[in-house]
Design a protein around this motif. Sequence first.
Motif, mmCIF file in Angstrom:
data_model
loop_
_atom_site.group_PDB
_atom_site.id
_atom_site.type_symbol
_atom_site.label_atom_id
_atom_site.label_comp_id
_atom_site.label_asym_id
_atom_site.label_seq_id
_atom_site.Cartn_x
_atom_site.Cartn_y
_atom_site.Cartn_z
ATOM 1 N N THR A 1 -30.318 34.080 65.709
ATOM 2 C CA THR A 1 -30.462 35.338 66.453
ATOM 3 C C THR A 1 -31.692 35.261 67.348
ATOM 4 O O THR A 1 -32.767 34.863 66.892
ATOM 5 C CB THR A 1 -30.630 36.520 65.474
ATOM 6 N N ALA B 1 -38.070 43.323 74.107
ATOM 7 C CA ALA B 1 -37.591 44.143 72.992
ATOM 8 C C ALA B 1 -37.940 45.611 73.213
ATOM 9 O O ALA B 1 -37.110 46.507 72.975
ATOM 10 C CB ALA B 1 -38.193 43.646 71.679
ATOM 11 N N TYR C 1 -36.192 38.240 70.408
ATOM 12 C CA TYR C 1 -36.345 39.618 70.871
ATOM 13 C C TYR C 1 -35.362 40.537 70.168
ATOM 14 O O TYR C 1 -35.649 41.704 69.880
ATOM 15 C CB TYR C 1 -36.188 39.691 72.401
ATOM 16 N N ARG C 2 -34.148 39.987 69.867
ATOM 17 C CA ARG C 2 -33.135 40.779 69.173
ATOM 18 C C ARG C 2 -33.580 41.069 67.727
ATOM 19 O O ARG C 2 -33.357 42.166 67.203
ATOM 20 C CB ARG C 2 -31.806 40.022 69.201
ATOM 21 N N GLU D 1 -35.666 47.291 75.789
ATOM 22 C CA GLU D 1 -34.339 47.603 75.268
ATOM 23 C C GLU D 1 -34.388 48.829 74.370
ATOM 24 O O GLU D 1 -33.520 49.710 74.451
ATOM 25 C CB GLU D 1 -33.782 46.401 74.495
ATOM 26 N N GLU E 1 -34.057 44.804 66.086
ATOM 27 C CA GLU E 1 -33.426 45.222 64.832
ATOM 28 C C GLU E 1 -34.464 45.660 63.807
ATOM 29 O O GLU E 1 -34.251 46.637 63.063
ATOM 30 C CB GLU E 1 -32.560 44.083 64.284
#
Length: 489
Positions: A22, A67, A25-26, A70, A30
């Motif tokens: 993954t 991040a 940044y994702r 988003e 999360e």
Amino acid sequence: MKGFRTNQMIAVDWKPNKQDKTPIYRQIVEYISEKIAAGDWPIGSRLPSQRDMAQTFGVNRSTVVSAMEELISYGILESDFGGGTRVASNTWSIRMSQPPDWNKYIRSGFFRPNLDTIQTINHMEFEPGYIRIGTGELSPELYPGKLVSKIFRRMPERIPSLGYLGPLGLPELGEALAQWLAVNQGIEAKASNIMVASGSLQGLQLVSVCMLKRGSNIYTEAPSYLKSLQVFQSAEMCLHGVQMDEEGLEYWKIKDASNDSLLYTIPSYHNPTGTVMSERRRGEVMNFCQSRQMPILEDDAYGQLWFDEKPPKSLKARDKTGSVIYMGTISKTMAPGLRIGWVVGPEAVVYRLGDVKMQTDYGASSVSQWMMTELLTSGDYDIYLETLRRELKARRDNALTSLSQYFKGIATWNKPSGGFYIWLCLKHRVFMDRVFADALKAGILLNPGNMYDYGENHAIRLSYAYADPEDLRKALKILADIIEKHQKR
């Protein structure tokens, strides 16, 4: 450092898994989403700076920026241009349901939050890699493991059950404490005058909620351990600091002494200064308070930790009118995790405290109370204290040697005759918050003196009880360099 806190209580102690497929940044998106969804980060809370988060996550700042952008686009976060990034109060992403505004509930509680510095200390004390030179606790190296094991081997024969105990605690412990206090402290008390608490701090809490009315004046030494707590302040009482000299509290500076006021004092090996109130001053304080019907709350957490000679007898031992409430504990002499303290006072007082205690935790640990009973009745506790005093004295001498080597030109300090603490007073003004922060970056956790005082303070509470002596020496050398750098600015 491994984690950090802001003044809004958000803490970050997580790192992304760089081996995971993954994108980094994702993972950050999360992580933050989950913390907010769980209610751990309430609406309105401020996040650390992007630079600080990048340092903690171990990533480039651009990754954090991606991040954040988003999360802002989802409406989870908002940037207020100058105030940093905060948890938003508007629409959440479709992945999340709306949690309650926990900040509203947090602010509604009557108990005040700790000072920011104390919150940081409480957090970082449980992080590895720091030399803790201010911790008011015995080193794990001093834990009497063999003695505790011996006591626990005996206990199955002594304990008939582990059910709830009465409002004053285990009767056998009350009797043992009454005998021990008479022999060691000169305090004449029956078991009916003693309530077993879950540490002396609980005794303070109980007094604050059920013995005094709002607006009462609480007098204490300046500086004082009590100032670092929010116990009486949360109960809407007024704390007043009273200066000390070499003999202890300057009681004549108390201006509004009455039976609507209370004096809280640590006469033996005072926390944080290590001062011992003299024999003469103790008598004068007693006369002053009794003539004004002003009760005294005596905290004797360190009274058994004398090195060469015993301190003067306690205020409670001089009390002929029932005007002193006395508190003791084994948190400083043995182990705080046992959660055993005691409150000694008139029967009406301790029964009132015991009644309220039953409404809060329904009694201190039964196991710990039986263990303490065995320690006292067997005589093992007194033998253990003799060994502990020698160990602490050696640690004090090591600390004094290091101070003479590294702090001679930048500070003054006392030579304590017992207890845990050396009060290190800097000769020149520095910004203690910056010293604290720089020390933390260098792996040193300290207790600034302004936590305990009522005004500006340029001192440090140094504890020789916790850190390994060699680690303490290394930390003091580094700290001296940090302080010298700040004094030259």
